[in-house]
Scaffold this motif. Structure first.
Motif, PDB file in Angstrom:
ATOM      1  N   UNK A 211       0.856  -1.197   0.000  1.00  0.00           N
ATOM      2  CA  UNK A 211       0.000   0.000   0.000  1.00  0.00           C
ATOM      3  C   UNK A 211       0.890   1.244   0.000  1.00  0.00           C
ATOM      4  N   UNK A 212       1.440   1.594  -1.156  1.00  0.00           N
ATOM      5  CA  UNK A 212       2.392   2.713  -1.221  1.00  0.00           C
ATOM      6  C   UNK A 212       1.808   4.027  -0.715  1.00  0.00           C
ATOM      7  N   UNK A 213       2.661   4.807  -0.091  1.00  0.00           N
ATOM      8  CA  UNK A 213       2.283   6.125   0.412  1.00  0.00           C
ATOM      9  C   UNK A 213       3.276   7.155  -0.113  1.00  0.00           C
ATOM     10  N   UNK A 214       2.759   8.152  -0.812  1.00  0.00           N
ATOM     11  CA  UNK A 214       3.626   9.211  -1.329  1.00  0.00           C
ATOM     12  C   UNK A 214       4.299   9.963  -0.185  1.00  0.00           C
ATOM     13  N   UNK A 215       3.595  10.149   0.915  1.00  0.00           N
ATOM     14  CA  UNK A 215       4.168  10.869   2.064  1.00  0.00           C
ATOM     15  C   UNK A 215       5.338  10.090   2.670  1.00  0.00           C
ATOM     16  N   UNK A 216       5.178   8.781   2.815  1.00  0.00           N
ATOM     17  CA  UNK A 216       6.270   7.967   3.363  1.00  0.00           C
ATOM     18  C   UNK A 216       7.442   7.951   2.397  1.00  0.00           C
ATOM     19  N   UNK A 217       7.148   7.825   1.115  1.00  0.00           N
ATOM     20  CA  UNK A 217       8.232   7.800   0.130  1.00  0.00           C
ATOM     21  C   UNK A 217       9.009   9.119   0.153  1.00  0.00           C
ATOM     22  N   UNK A 218       8.307  10.252   0.277  1.00  0.00           N
ATOM     23  CA  UNK A 218       8.981  11.550   0.348  1.00  0.00           C
ATOM     24  C   UNK A 218       9.812  11.642   1.620  1.00  0.00           C
ATOM     25  N   UNK A 219       9.278  11.160   2.752  1.00  0.00           N
ATOM     26  CA  UNK A 219      10.034  11.168   4.012  1.00  0.00           C
ATOM     27  C   UNK A 219      11.271  10.304   3.891  1.00  0.00           C
ATOM     28  N   UNK A 220      11.142   9.120   3.268  1.00  0.00           N
ATOM     29  CA  UNK A 220      12.289   8.231   3.095  1.00  0.00           C
ATOM     30  C   UNK A 220      13.360   8.861   2.217  1.00  0.00           C
ATOM     31  N   UNK A 221      12.925   9.662   1.257  1.00  0.00           N
ATOM     32  CA  UNK A 221      13.875  10.321   0.355  1.00  0.00           C
ATOM     33  C   UNK A 221      14.527  11.546   0.998  1.00  0.00           C
ATOM     34  N   UNK A 222      14.121  11.848   2.239  1.00  0.00           N
ATOM     35  CA  UNK A 222      14.734  12.959   2.960  1.00  0.00           C
ATOM     36  C   UNK A 222      13.938  14.241   2.888  1.00  0.00           C
ATOM     37  N   UNK A 223      12.736  14.166   2.343  1.00  0.00           N
ATOM     38  CA  UNK A 223      11.910  15.357   2.187  1.00  0.00           C
ATOM     39  C   UNK A 223      11.075  15.677   3.388  1.00  0.00           C
TER      40      UNK A 223
END
Length: 192
Positions: A180-192
């Protein structure tokens, strides 16, 4: 974790488990996975989650999640198959982990990792890394067999929190992002 059975039990790799790991390595080779890193080296540890050598060497931050697999497999198999000997439960855990290594290195899952997780440059594992991941699971299984329940729980929590702090990823987030991908988690993981 609770101990099943009585007496001294050896969880050494059985011939069946060794055969499963060897078969997994052979299938990965037939899937065109590189035996070692295409850089031509075998290092013990890769400390950067974004390195192109991650999932290519013997160990990296994601190796910790495979140790967690071992704890979880031990607990689940002890609960579900308590009548089985620890050796049989171990052989099943090795089989499941080996199957996961094949699935994880399929083009479909590699593409999924690249498209929905922080592993943008993920190209799959080298065979040496996949075999190491199976060994890491075995380490977790063995530790769960030997440690009291409270210590097993503490180890799993630590093995989840340390990589979460260090690389903003762990087994829980990995599963969440795959399913269940999350854009918010992906951005946080990328350092955003």
């Amino acid at each position: 974790m609770a101990k099943g059975g009585s007496g001294r039990i050896s969880l050494a790799l059985t011939p069946f488990s060794v055969a499963i790991v060897a078969l997994t390595a052979a299938v990965l080779y037939l899937m065109n996975r590189p035996p070692i890193c295409t850089c031509g080296r075998i290092d013990l540890w890769v400390g950067s989650a974004s390195s192109p050598r991650t999932s290519q060497m013997l160990a990296d931050w994601y190796s910790l999640s495979h140790i967690v697999h071992g704890f979880l497999f031990y607990g689940a198999l002890w609960l579900l198959l308590r009548r089985w000997s620890p050796e049989h439960r171990f052989a099943l855990a090795v089989s499941v982990e080996s199957f996961w290594e094949l699935v994880e290195n399929s083009p479909l899952v590699i593409h999924r990792y690249r498209s929905v997780t922080a592993a943008i440059g993920y190209t799959g594992d080298s065979i040496v890394n996949s075999v190491s991941d199976i060994v890491m699971m075995a380490v977790g299984f063995f530790l769960a067999r030997r440690l009291p329940l409270w210590a097993s729980i503490a180890a799993v929590v630590a093995l989840e929190l340390v990589p979460l702090y260090e690389i903003r990823d762990n087994l829980s987030l990995n599963i969440l992002m795959l399913l269940h991908p999350s854009a918010a988690i992906r951005a946080w993981q990328a350092g955003g």
